[in-house]
Design an enzyme around this catalytic site. Sequence first.
Site, PDB file in Angstrom:
ATOM      1  N   GLY A   1     -34.103  92.372  30.083  1.00  0.00           N
ATOM      2  CA  GLY A   1     -35.220  92.677  28.605  1.00  0.00           C
ATOM      3  C   GLY A   1     -34.967  94.525  28.302  1.00  0.00           C
ATOM      4  O   GLY A   1     -33.450  95.113  28.666  1.00  0.00           O
ATOM      5  N   GLU A   2     -35.963  94.932  28.724  1.00  0.00           N
ATOM      6  CA  GLU A   2     -35.647  96.652  28.552  1.00  0.00           C
ATOM      7  C   GLU A   2     -36.506  96.462  29.897  1.00  0.00           C
ATOM      8  O   GLU A   2     -38.188  97.057  29.599  1.00  0.00           O
ATOM      9  CB  GLU A   2     -36.330  96.864  27.223  1.00  0.00           C
ATOM     10  CG  GLU A   2     -36.600  98.401  27.027  1.00  0.00           C
ATOM     11  CD  GLU A   2     -35.295  98.983  27.846  1.00  0.00           C
ATOM     12  OE1 GLU A   2     -34.220  98.679  27.615  1.00  0.00           O
ATOM     13  OE2 GLU A   2     -35.099  99.742  28.732  1.00  0.00           O
ATOM     14  N   SER A   3     -36.478  97.379  31.280  1.00  0.00           N
ATOM     15  CA  SER A   3     -37.436  97.527  32.337  1.00  0.00           C
ATOM     16  C   SER A   3     -38.222  99.285  31.685  1.00  0.00           C
ATOM     17  O   SER A   3     -39.852  98.396  32.278  1.00  0.00           O
ATOM     18  CB  SER A   3     -36.533  98.367  33.330  1.00  0.00           C
ATOM     19  OG  SER A   3     -35.725  99.937  33.025  1.00  0.00           O
TER      20      SER A   3
ATOM     21  N   CYS B   1     -30.891  91.657  35.694  1.00  0.00           N
ATOM     22  CA  CYS B   1     -31.210  92.660  35.299  1.00  0.00           C
ATOM     23  C   CYS B   1     -32.195  94.123  34.745  1.00  0.00           C
ATOM     24  O   CYS B   1     -32.619  94.206  35.711  1.00  0.00           O
ATOM     25  CB  CYS B   1     -30.371  92.556  34.010  1.00  0.00           C
ATOM     26  SG  CYS B   1     -29.065  94.048  32.931  1.00  0.00           S
TER      27      CYS B   1
ATOM     28  N   ARG C   1     -29.804 102.760  35.858  1.00  0.00           N
ATOM     29  CA  ARG C   1     -29.982 102.588  34.452  1.00  0.00           C
ATOM     30  C   ARG C   1     -28.383 102.416  33.747  1.00  0.00           C
ATOM     31  O   ARG C   1     -28.207 103.150  33.713  1.00  0.00           O
ATOM     32  CB  ARG C   1     -31.256 102.440  33.872  1.00  0.00           C
ATOM     33  CG  ARG C   1     -32.229 102.736  33.983  1.00  0.00           C
ATOM     34  CD  ARG C   1     -33.647 102.475  33.566  1.00  0.00           C
ATOM     35  NE  ARG C   1     -33.102 101.705  32.205  1.00  0.00           N
ATOM     36  CZ  ARG C   1     -33.608 102.569  31.063  1.00  0.00           C
ATOM     37  NH1 ARG C   1     -33.990 103.615  31.204  1.00  0.00           N
ATOM     38  NH2 ARG C   1     -34.022 102.221  29.637  1.00  0.00           N
TER      39      ARG C   1
ATOM     40  N   ILE D   1     -25.198  92.156  30.365  1.00  0.00           N
ATOM     41  CA  ILE D   1     -25.434  93.308  29.140  1.00  0.00           C
ATOM     42  C   ILE D   1     -26.306  94.341  29.626  1.00  0.00           C
ATOM     43  O   ILE D   1     -27.138  94.671  30.457  1.00  0.00           O
ATOM     44  CB  ILE D   1     -25.858  92.099  28.739  1.00  0.00           C
ATOM     45  CG1 ILE D   1     -24.278  90.928  28.245  1.00  0.00           C
ATOM     46  CG2 ILE D   1     -26.370  93.253  27.437  1.00  0.00           C
ATOM     47  CD1 ILE D   1     -26.305  90.017  28.464  1.00  0.00           C
ATOM     48  N   ARG D   2     -25.576  96.115  29.398  1.00  0.00           N
ATOM     49  CA  ARG D   2     -25.728  97.350  29.801  1.00  0.00           C
ATOM     50  C   ARG D   2     -26.695  97.409  31.461  1.00  0.00           C
ATOM     51  O   ARG D   2     -27.743  97.199  31.694  1.00  0.00           O
ATOM     52  CB  ARG D   2     -26.809  97.281  28.866  1.00  0.00           C
ATOM     53  CG  ARG D   2     -26.397  97.876  27.376  1.00  0.00           C
ATOM     54  CD  ARG D   2     -28.174  97.508  26.212  1.00  0.00           C
ATOM     55  NE  ARG D   2     -28.271  98.554  26.207  1.00  0.00           N
ATOM     56  CZ  ARG D   2     -28.441 100.242  26.089  1.00  0.00           C
ATOM     57  NH1 ARG D   2     -27.516 100.809  25.927  1.00  0.00           N
ATOM     58  NH2 ARG D   2     -29.624 100.697  26.330  1.00  0.00           N
TER      59      ARG D   2
ATOM     60  N   HIS E   1     -26.355  88.463  34.297  1.00  0.00           N
ATOM     61  CA  HIS E   1     -27.625  87.341  33.497  1.00  0.00           C
ATOM     62  C   HIS E   1     -27.043  86.341  34.498  1.00  0.00           C
ATOM     63  O   HIS E   1     -26.222  85.384  33.384  1.00  0.00           O
ATOM     64  CB  HIS E   1     -27.802  87.592  32.184  1.00  0.00           C
ATOM     65  CG  HIS E   1     -28.541  88.967  31.632  1.00  0.00           C
ATOM     66  ND1 HIS E   1     -29.347  88.879  31.206  1.00  0.00           N
ATOM     67  CD2 HIS E   1     -27.754  90.063  31.566  1.00  0.00           C
ATOM     68  CE1 HIS E   1     -30.049  90.219  31.476  1.00  0.00           C
ATOM     69  NE2 HIS E   1     -29.030  90.910  31.241  1.00  0.00           N
TER      70      HIS E   1
ATOM     71  N   GLU F   1     -29.042  83.440  33.550  1.00  0.00           N
ATOM     72  CA  GLU F   1     -29.914  82.493  32.485  1.00  0.00           C
ATOM     73  C   GLU F   1     -28.846  81.799  31.967  1.00  0.00           C
ATOM     74  O   GLU F   1     -29.328  81.356  31.160  1.00  0.00           O
ATOM     75  CB  GLU F   1     -30.820  83.330  32.222  1.00  0.00           C
ATOM     76  CG  GLU F   1     -30.792  83.985  32.109  1.00  0.00           C
ATOM     77  CD  GLU F   1     -30.601  85.624  32.429  1.00  0.00           C
ATOM     78  OE1 GLU F   1     -29.913  85.829  33.778  1.00  0.00           O
ATOM     79  OE2 GLU F   1     -30.681  86.990  31.302  1.00  0.00           O
TER      80      GLU F   1
HETATM   81  N1  GLN Z   1     -30.519  98.584  30.365  1.00  0.00           N
HETATM   82  C1  GLN Z   1     -31.834  97.550  30.440  1.00  0.00           C
HETATM   83  C2  GLN Z   1     -32.677  98.314  30.848  1.00  0.00           C
HETATM   84  O1  GLN Z   1     -33.099  99.303  31.646  1.00  0.00           O
HETATM   85  C3  GLN Z   1     -31.782  96.406  31.346  1.00  0.00           C
HETATM   86  C4  GLN Z   1     -30.852  95.930  30.416  1.00  0.00           C
HETATM   87  C5  GLN Z   1     -30.962  94.194  30.980  1.00  0.00           C
HETATM   88  O2  GLN Z   1     -32.315  93.665  31.199  1.00  0.00           O
HETATM   89  N2  GLN Z   1     -29.742  93.271  29.917  1.00  0.00           N
HETATM   90  O3  GLN Z   1     -34.524  97.763  31.034  1.00  0.00           O
END
Ligand code: GLN
Length: 186
Positions: free
Chosen positions: A42-44, A74, A103, A132-133, A168, A170
């Site tokens: 998600g977004e940390s 992630c 990150r 993913i990112r 990921h 999942e």
């Molecule tokens: N770039 C996101 C972060 O820094 C992590 C990306 C992800 O969980 N797919 O939180």
Amino acid sequence: MLALQGAFREHREVLDALGVDAVELRRPEGLGGLDALVIPGGESTTMQRLLDTSGLRAPLQEAIADGLRVLGTCAGLIVLARSVLDGRADQQPLGAIDLVARRNAYGRQRDSFEAALEVDGLAGGPFPGVFIRAPVIESVGDAVEVRAEHNGRPVLARQGRVWVTTFHPEIAGDLRVHELFLQDVA
Ligand code: GLN
């Protein structure tokens, strides 16, 4: 699953498929009944803010120190790390695994990609890693066991009961990384 933010529903689908009784954790009171916890992607930065506002940070740290088994994927890895590079200034990870995470380290061109991963301890061929990112694990301490690498960097690692992936599992359509983690729980 930690259900404050991010891809927890995708983890639930995998856990359901494996016959696990999965519940969504949003408050400190929910911690008591857990055998294991998944911290999703998600977004940390957001997830860490919500850990603070929900009051979960300290009890969760305590539960992990007491032996709660955790899988962080992630952003979940970033939340569990000892330290985070290129994070927000106020981004305080939980320090549950002795590694340094950077990150969004793959840059724009490689925002997302897939790679076949050889995972130590996983039978049945390479695992389809979806990135993913994704963060990069810059370094790990001696107590950390690296189970898979990509381009010479760890992408799946564990320290004691804390497991992390930069990818990921999942959404891979492959249950084996969750199975590996759950075998450890048994
Ligand atoms: N770039 C996101 C972060 O820094 C992590 C990306 C992800 O969980 N797919 O939180």
